[in-house]
Write a protein that holds these residues in place. Structure first.
Motif, PDB file in Angstrom:
ATOM      1  N   GLY A 199       2.283  11.914  -8.500  1.00  0.00           N
ATOM      2  CA  GLY A 199       2.683  11.636  -7.118  1.00  0.00           C
ATOM      3  C   GLY A 199       2.416  10.212  -6.671  1.00  0.00           C
ATOM      4  N   LEU A 200       1.954   9.365  -7.582  1.00  0.00           N
ATOM      5  CA  LEU A 200       1.639   7.984  -7.182  1.00  0.00           C
ATOM      6  C   LEU A 200       2.670   6.966  -7.696  1.00  0.00           C
ATOM      7  CD1 LEU A 200      -2.267   7.795  -7.635  1.00  0.00           C
ATOM      8  CD2 LEU A 200      -0.935   8.585  -5.676  1.00  0.00           C
ATOM      9  N   VAL A 201       3.842   7.452  -8.127  1.00  0.00           N
ATOM     10  CA  VAL A 201       4.839   6.529  -8.703  1.00  0.00           C
ATOM     11  C   VAL A 201       5.448   5.661  -7.598  1.00  0.00           C
ATOM     12  CG1 VAL A 201       6.988   6.359 -10.021  1.00  0.00           C
ATOM     13  CG2 VAL A 201       5.366   8.218 -10.498  1.00  0.00           C
ATOM     14  N   GLY A 202       5.406   4.348  -7.789  1.00  0.00           N
ATOM     15  CA  GLY A 202       6.031   3.416  -6.849  1.00  0.00           C
ATOM     16  C   GLY A 202       7.253   2.779  -7.473  1.00  0.00           C
ATOM     17  N   ALA A 253       0.830  -1.204   0.000  1.00  0.00           N
ATOM     18  CA  ALA A 253       0.000   0.000   0.000  1.00  0.00           C
ATOM     19  C   ALA A 253       0.868   1.258   0.000  1.00  0.00           C
ATOM     20  CB  ALA A 253      -0.929  -0.003   1.218  1.00  0.00           C
ATOM     21  N   LEU A 254       1.922   1.251   0.832  1.00  0.00           N
ATOM     22  CA  LEU A 254       2.791   2.436   0.908  1.00  0.00           C
ATOM     23  C   LEU A 254       3.543   2.640  -0.410  1.00  0.00           C
ATOM     24  CD1 LEU A 254       4.039   4.699   2.707  1.00  0.00           C
ATOM     25  CD2 LEU A 254       5.818   3.053   3.322  1.00  0.00           C
ATOM     26  N   ASN A 255       4.120   1.571  -0.917  1.00  0.00           N
ATOM     27  CA  ASN A 255       4.919   1.682  -2.136  1.00  0.00           C
ATOM     28  C   ASN A 255       4.070   2.148  -3.320  1.00  0.00           C
ATOM     29  OD1 ASN A 255       6.639   1.330  -4.323  1.00  0.00           O
ATOM     30  ND2 ASN A 255       6.467  -0.901  -4.312  1.00  0.00           N
ATOM     31  N   ARG A 256       2.861   1.588  -3.470  1.00  0.00           N
ATOM     32  CA  ARG A 256       2.033   1.915  -4.622  1.00  0.00           C
ATOM     33  C   ARG A 256       1.012   3.006  -4.311  1.00  0.00           C
ATOM     34  NH1 ARG A 256       3.050  -1.610  -8.739  1.00  0.00           N
ATOM     35  NH2 ARG A 256       2.161   0.134  -9.885  1.00  0.00           N
ATOM     36  N   ARG A 257       1.176   3.648  -3.134  1.00  0.00           N
ATOM     37  CA  ARG A 257       0.357   4.820  -2.758  1.00  0.00           C
ATOM     38  C   ARG A 257      -1.144   4.496  -2.763  1.00  0.00           C
ATOM     39  NH1 ARG A 257       5.507   5.473  -3.084  1.00  0.00           N
ATOM     40  NH2 ARG A 257       6.411   7.442  -3.796  1.00  0.00           N
TER      41      ARG A 257
END
Ligand code: NAD
Length: 331
Positions: free
Chosen positions: A136-139, A115-119
């Motif tokens: 801003g959602l780049v993982g 969840a954190l990595n892929r926002r």
């Protein structure tokens, strides 16, 4: 035989009551936590059932014993909140549930990292607002990256195996390494500092002891790769919150996912939505876009709750009959 259950939530009532069935245990549920101030509520009971944020210090244990309590049954694995030497001195038996479901906690660890990595936390809110922008959602691909596991006990091992399943290189530190397991699962043991230096994701699975208190502080955070992520589902006090906030502000730390918090006692497990948050460091954590917090729920699966209740009730019954407790549960 009566047992006072402290910090009891609806799911505790459901699973413990089901586990009792027709066994000779009567449960009295209290919603408040067990501390020296509330211990008298157990007067006249033979045992108490406590959870992670109950504070079983010497005054609390002495009050319990004076009221007739003989057995403290923790319905959790960690026991850092119990003064064990005092319990022994006072003559109180203490049991815990050492291994209810390592999968529950390890899988929640993976959920937090994904969840954190892929926002996902940010994407969920955006889509609800009909904001379909991806800015801003780049993982990053986890495949090929390195995950450092600190503590390869029951939970750490399952977490390591899950991260291996993503195609990650997994390195680990544990003062008691398990070379055969590591070989079987392609995990490399390294010294602690080398784990810090190698990790894109650092996952904490060590118990809270004097040695692990603030294991992650300004010095250890500075040894992490720039942009690394820390995930902690073990115990909050493993992390020096001030140091981690500083590293997040300066951008050295790429993200933080926590299910446990240094000062969670008295806060987690409660609905405080109508109150003014008094913890300034927690408030600061809440406003970072790259911090994800759950309130100590990693254990919360049906399987884990069922097993916790089964072992706890079995030990309550055995304790009342003077029989030996289930193997590995007595502290
Ligand atoms: P465990 O006892 O099976 O394993 C802990 C491992 O940590 C052991 O292998 C031990 O050798 C190792 N260790 C000890 N000191 C260390 C150090 N300084 N550095 C690195 N490793 C060290 O414990 P477990 O059941 O795997 O639990 C792991 C953690 O998860 C504990 O902190 C426990 O309290 C916590 N936990 C959290 C939840 C939750 O809901 N969030 C639920 C259960 C357990």
């Amino acid at each position: 035989m009566t047992t006072a259950v402290f910090d009891a939530k609806p799911y505790d009532r459901d699973y413990l009551t089901a586990a009792v069935a027709d066994r000779p245990v009567q449960l009295v549920f209290h919603e408040f936590r067990l501390t020296a101030d509330t211990a008298r509520m157990a007067d006249g009971t033979r045992s108490v059932c406590a959870f992670v944020n109950d504070r079983l210090d010497r005054p609390c244990l002495a009050t319990l014993a004076a009221g007739g309590v003989r057995h403290v049954a923790l319905r959790c694995a960690g026991f850092n909140n119990v003064d064990l030497p005092a319990a022994r001195e006072i003559g109180l038996a203490v049991t815990r549930v050492p291994a209810y479901s390592p999968y529950a906690v390890a899988e929640h660890t993976a959920a937090l990292v994904l969840a954190l990595n892929r926002r996902i936390h940010r994407a969920f809110n955006r889509v609800r607002e009909q904001n379909f922008s991806l800015a801003g959602l780049v993982g990053f691909d986890m495949h090929g990256k390195t995950c450092g596991i600190v503590g390869t006990g029951r939970i750490g091992r399952v977490a390591a195996e899950i991260f291996r399943g993503f195609g990650m290189r997994v390195v680990a530190y544990d003062p008691l390494p398990l070379p055969e397991w590591a070989l079987r699962h392609g995990v490399e043991y390294l010294p602690f500092d080398d784990v810090l230096a190698a990790s894109d994701i650092l996952s904490l699975h060590a118990p809270l002891t004097p040695e692990t208190h603030h294991l992650i502080d300004a010095a250890t955070v500075s040894r992490l790769k720039p942009g690394a992520i820390i995930v902690n589902t073990s115990r909050g006090k493993l992390i020096d919150t001030t140091a981690v906030i500083d590293a997040l502000k300066h951008g050295h730390l790429g993200g933080l996912a926590i299910d446990v918090y240094e000062e969670e006692e008295g806060m987690f497990f409660e609905d405080l939505s109508d109150t003014v948050l008094q913890d300034d460091e927690f408030s600061r954590l809440l406003v970072f876009p790259n911090v994800l917090i759950t309130a100590h729920q990693a254990f919360l699966t049906r399987e884990a709750l069922g097993e916790i209740a089964r072992v706890t009730v079995e030990n309550l019954v055995r304790g009342s009959r003077g029989e030996p407790f289930l193997p590995d549960t007595a502290l």
